[in-house]
Design an enzyme around this catalytic site. Structure first.
Site, PDB file in Angstrom:
ATOM      1  N   GLU A  41     -18.847  -5.475  40.215  1.00 22.07           N
ATOM      2  CA  GLU A  41     -18.058  -5.777  39.031  1.00 22.07           C
ATOM      3  C   GLU A  41     -16.740  -5.006  39.171  1.00 22.07           C
ATOM      4  O   GLU A  41     -16.759  -3.798  39.416  1.00 22.07           O
ATOM      5  CB  GLU A  41     -18.806  -5.314  37.771  1.00 22.07           C
ATOM      6  CG  GLU A  41     -18.040  -5.704  36.532  1.00 22.07           C
ATOM      7  CD  GLU A  41     -18.682  -5.257  35.220  1.00 22.07           C
ATOM      8  OE1 GLU A  41     -19.805  -4.730  35.237  1.00 22.07           O
ATOM      9  OE2 GLU A  41     -18.014  -5.438  34.184  1.00 22.07           O
ATOM     10  N   ARG A 266     -31.671   2.537  44.273  1.00 24.55           N
ATOM     11  CA  ARG A 266     -30.264   2.886  44.443  1.00 24.55           C
ATOM     12  C   ARG A 266     -30.148   4.249  45.096  1.00 24.55           C
ATOM     13  O   ARG A 266     -31.042   5.075  45.026  1.00 24.55           O
ATOM     14  CB  ARG A 266     -29.495   2.808  43.130  1.00 24.55           C
ATOM     15  CG  ARG A 266     -29.910   3.775  42.053  1.00 24.55           C
ATOM     16  CD  ARG A 266     -28.894   3.760  40.890  1.00 24.55           C
ATOM     17  NE  ARG A 266     -28.602   2.443  40.380  1.00 24.55           N
ATOM     18  CZ  ARG A 266     -27.368   1.957  40.212  1.00 24.55           C
ATOM     19  NH1 ARG A 266     -26.318   2.678  40.511  1.00 24.55           N
ATOM     20  NH2 ARG A 266     -27.171   0.759  39.718  1.00 24.55           N
ATOM     21  N   LYS A 276     -20.207   5.026  37.343  1.00 23.61           N
ATOM     22  CA  LYS A 276     -18.794   4.678  37.249  1.00 23.61           C
ATOM     23  C   LYS A 276     -18.176   5.286  36.003  1.00 23.61           C
ATOM     24  O   LYS A 276     -17.018   5.675  36.020  1.00 23.61           O
ATOM     25  CB  LYS A 276     -18.633   3.157  37.175  1.00 23.61           C
ATOM     26  CG  LYS A 276     -18.729   2.469  38.511  1.00 23.61           C
ATOM     27  CD  LYS A 276     -18.310   1.011  38.322  1.00 23.61           C
ATOM     28  CE  LYS A 276     -19.008   0.111  39.298  1.00 23.61           C
ATOM     29  NZ  LYS A 276     -18.961  -1.285  38.910  1.00 23.61           N
TER      30      LYS A 276
HETATM   31  P1  ATP Z   1     -22.234  -0.921  36.487  1.00 19.44           P
HETATM   32  O1  ATP Z   1     -22.983  -2.221  36.625  1.00 19.44           O
HETATM   33  O2  ATP Z   1     -22.887   0.082  35.616  1.00 19.44           O
HETATM   34  O3  ATP Z   1     -20.792  -1.083  36.218  1.00 19.44           O
HETATM   35  P2  ATP Z   1     -22.885  -0.538  39.241  1.00 19.44           P
HETATM   36  O4  ATP Z   1     -22.803   0.749  39.971  1.00 19.44           O
HETATM   37  O5  ATP Z   1     -24.174  -1.246  39.156  1.00 19.44           O
HETATM   38  O6  ATP Z   1     -22.278  -0.197  37.869  1.00 19.44           O
HETATM   39  P3  ATP Z   1     -21.722  -2.945  40.342  1.00 19.44           P
HETATM   40  O7  ATP Z   1     -20.309  -3.235  40.583  1.00 19.44           O
HETATM   41  O8  ATP Z   1     -22.476  -3.830  39.441  1.00 19.44           O
HETATM   42  O9  ATP Z   1     -21.777  -1.467  39.832  1.00 19.44           O
HETATM   43  O10 ATP Z   1     -22.468  -2.810  41.739  1.00 19.44           O
HETATM   44  C1  ATP Z   1     -22.296  -3.707  42.791  1.00 19.44           C
HETATM   45  C2  ATP Z   1     -23.490  -3.676  43.686  1.00 19.44           C
HETATM   46  O11 ATP Z   1     -23.683  -2.376  44.220  1.00 19.44           O
HETATM   47  C3  ATP Z   1     -24.744  -4.044  42.948  1.00 19.44           C
HETATM   48  O12 ATP Z   1     -25.488  -4.952  43.733  1.00 19.44           O
HETATM   49  C4  ATP Z   1     -25.453  -2.751  42.777  1.00 19.44           C
HETATM   50  O13 ATP Z   1     -26.825  -2.948  42.741  1.00 19.44           O
HETATM   51  C5  ATP Z   1     -25.007  -1.956  43.999  1.00 19.44           C
HETATM   52  N1  ATP Z   1     -25.034  -0.524  43.733  1.00 19.44           N
HETATM   53  C6  ATP Z   1     -24.412   0.121  42.744  1.00 19.44           C
HETATM   54  N2  ATP Z   1     -24.696   1.438  42.770  1.00 19.44           N
HETATM   55  C7  ATP Z   1     -25.536   1.627  43.813  1.00 19.44           C
HETATM   56  C8  ATP Z   1     -26.208   2.768  44.370  1.00 19.44           C
HETATM   57  N3  ATP Z   1     -26.063   3.982  43.848  1.00 19.44           N
HETATM   58  N4  ATP Z   1     -26.984   2.580  45.457  1.00 19.44           N
HETATM   59  C9  ATP Z   1     -27.116   1.353  45.995  1.00 19.44           C
HETATM   60  N5  ATP Z   1     -26.529   0.250  45.520  1.00 19.44           N
HETATM   61  C10 ATP Z   1     -25.751   0.370  44.442  1.00 19.44           C
END
Ligand code: ATP
Ligand code: MG
Length: 565
Positions: A41, A266, A276
């Site tokens: 995102e 994760r 974030k």
């Molecule tokens: P949010 O959804 O709270 O804004 P997010 O960290 O999930 O934050 P996204 O942009 O939705 O951010 O993440 C993009 C991809 O990265 C998703 O598929 C998510 O599952 C993966 N991702 C995010 N954080 C991690 C992590 N700490 N370890 C592994 N994969 C991650």
């Protein structure tokens, strides 16, 4: 990417995702096609956790001769920005991955998603609800207690179609209506309790402008976007396991292609925050200099610090994929960059805490040049010349007035070798009577001890790095420590937050001296400063004002200190 990791040459066994994929290939599912995606995102900069997900998704695409899409899940115009879109693309490329012509945006599917919503409404599976967000939350119930049905739940299909069309047309203000799925209010899974599909937001979207004033919820966009792109293996983090029944319900009710969702744990790192929201706070509230502050776990921060894509990919490979949440020791990441830079970085001599050494029996004048090896791990890197002169700098901590027996560095009456040069002997020193600080050390040298001379192989216990006071160039050196001084900043005692464990000592600025061979360094050039650590040229550096960031110290001194305690 096992082949990038010499320490891991023996073929490692398959992880659970690879097992699933190989089974699907074997049984001919999706015609044995493998198609993954990385779906960020655009509401922040990517961090090392995302890097893990990028390496996993693109790595699987590569390994199985498949494809990997980059898709921006841009369903929330309020939090998203083109700045983030650009930085994400830069970071994915820098990590070494290529989405070719497969760059997509969930916003490209807004029309299609709207059509899907109409399908659900026509089937009597979705309704327009006038309750406020608070009322919806209050009536959801709890996992052990059913929720209550919305009074608007039994609107007719015609009424719902008319209201939803008006929602799209901008007739209603923000928050006055939503579209909800009609599933049931007593499911044990809270995500299935008539979840919201669309909300009204009169905001300009960074791609669709003012075309839309209703936006799909992430849950109503994500699975369908995967379906539209015919993703075969939709890999996401564990918190989406409970969303899976909802995604499956949408796919089934709409009647479209079903990707297979697979969840993994994760990445969490010790001494690091990865949310974030928290990273944004660190930036906004000035705890760090920006998203790319070299102490940040963001990809741009790691890059500026001096991490290489290879070291990050290798880290992702070593940690593998887990089904359960865990915390990885941040020193493993540091180990990976140290290993990589050991092979890659030229050696230079730099003195960060200078103490003047004068060799009294060495002739005054231009001095001479000593030959030095650029990288003992890589012969092709060749050799260079280092100027030697009567006045030198060594590190303050390499001299002691009254040392213990095991101190193998310089002290009155003791000998050391100056690396690539002579053996010198300390004859006396000058001490500031007021501060007690040693200001000058006087030595004599043995001319027969340099390379090529008869006594060149004479052994002494210590070897020191040095630079010529006459020829060395000044450099600003930024010594970084961890940004947090607690292992788990997300888990602080009651009443405290991660901000209470920010390490006030996370940055030390020193003015050091470096041998002149580093003069024409370019931004992101990397060196090992002998006996000190790995350093990378900062983006603000210029030939007039060299700035080095410490990537990592030579040894893992931090972990050792922890163990002693
Ligand atoms: P949010 O959804 O709270 O804004 P997010 O960290 O999930 O934050 P996204 O942009 O939705 O951010 O993440 C993009 C991809 O990265 C998703 O598929 C998510 O599952 C993966 N991702 C995010 N954080 C991690 C992590 N700490 N370890 C592994 N994969 C991650
Ligand atoms: Mg997310």
């Amino acid at each position: 990417m096992t082949e990038n990791n010499p320490k891991n040459e023996e073929k490692r066994s398959l992880n659970f995702i690879e097992e699933i994929i190989e089974e699907d290939i074997r049984t001919g599912k999706n015609n044995s096609r493998v198609h993954t995606r990385f779906p960020p995102e655009p509401n922040g900069y990517l961090h090392i956790g995302h890097a893990k997900s990028i390496c996993l998704n693109f790595g699987l695409g590569k390994k199985y001769n498949g494809k990997t899409n980059l898709r921006f899940d841009d369903t929330n115009p309020v939090k998203e920005d083109i700045e983030y879109v650009d930085s994400i693309m830069e970071d994915v490329r820098w990590l070494g991955f290529d989405w070719e012509d497969r760059l997509f945006y969930a916003s490209d599917y807004f029309e299609q998603l709207y059509e899907y919503a109409l399908i659900l409404i026509r089937k009597g599976k979705a309704f327009v609800c006038d309750m406020s967000a608070e009322e919806i939350a209050e009536t959801r119930g709890a996992p052990t207690r059913p929720g209550t049905e919305s009074p608007y739940r039994n609107r007719t299909v015609e009424e719902n179609l008319e209201l939803f069309t008006k929602m799209r047309a901008g007739v209603f203000p923000d928050g006055s209506k939503v579209l909800r799925a009609k599933i049931g209010m007593n499911s044990p899974n809270m995500h299935m309790r008539d979840p919201v599909l669309y909300r009204i937001i009169h905001a300009t979207h960074h791609r669709t402008g003012d075309k839309w004033c209703i936006y799909p919820m992430y849950d109503f966009a994500h699975g369908q976007s995967d379906s539209i792109e015919r993703i075969t293996h939709s890999i996401c983090t564990l918190e989406f396991e409970v969303h899976r029944p909802l995604y499956d319900w949408f796919i089934k009710e709409i009647g479209i292609y079903a990707p297979r969702q697979i969840e993994f744990a994760r990445l969490n790192l010790s001494y690091t925050v990865m949310s974030k929201r928290k990273l944004l706070e660190l930036v906004k509230e000035g705890y760090v200099s920006g998203w790319d502050d070299p102490r940040m776990p963001t990809i741009c921060g790691l890059r500026r610090r001096g991490y290489t894509p290879e070291s990050i990919r290798n880290f992702a490979d070593i940690i593998g994929v887990a089904k359960r949440d865990n915390v990885i020791d941040v020193s493993l990441l540091e180990f990976c960059v140290r290993e990589d830079l050991n092979k890659r970085a030229d050696r230079r001599m730099a003195v960060l805490n200078p103490l003047k050494v004068i060799i009294d029996n060495y002739p005054d004048g231009p001095g001479e040049e000593m030959e030095a090896i650029n990288n003992p791990e890589d012969e092709t890197k060749g050799k260079r010349k280092i100027p030697f002169s009567r006045e030198l700098f060594i590190e303050q901590e390499d001299f002691m007035e009254d040392p213990p027996a095991k101190f193998f560095r310089l002290a009155p009456g003791r000998e050391v070798r100056l690396k690539y040069a002579y053996i010198v002997r300390c004859e006396n020193f000058i001490k500031d009577s007021e501060t007690g600080k040693i200001t000058e050390v006087h030595c004599t040298y043995d001319p027969m001890t340099k390379s090529g001379m008869p006594n060149s192989s004479r052994k002494v216990k210590g070897t020191l790095h040095w630079v010529s006071a006459q020829y060395a160039i000044r450099a600003e050196v930024r010594l970084y420590e961890r940004l947090f001084n607690k292992e788990n900043p997300d888990d602080m005692p009651e009443g405290q937050s991660y901000k209470d464990c920010i390490n006030p000592e996370s940055l030390h600025l020193v003015n050091g001296f470096i041998e002149p061979a580093a003069e024409n360094s370019q931004v992101l050039d990397k060196y090992q400063f002998e006996r000190i650590g790995y350093f990378s040229v900062d983006k603000d550096s210029s030939p007039q004002n060299l700035i080095f960031n410490r990537v990592v110290s030579l040894k893992d001194s931090w972990t050792k200190m922890e163990k002693v305690k």
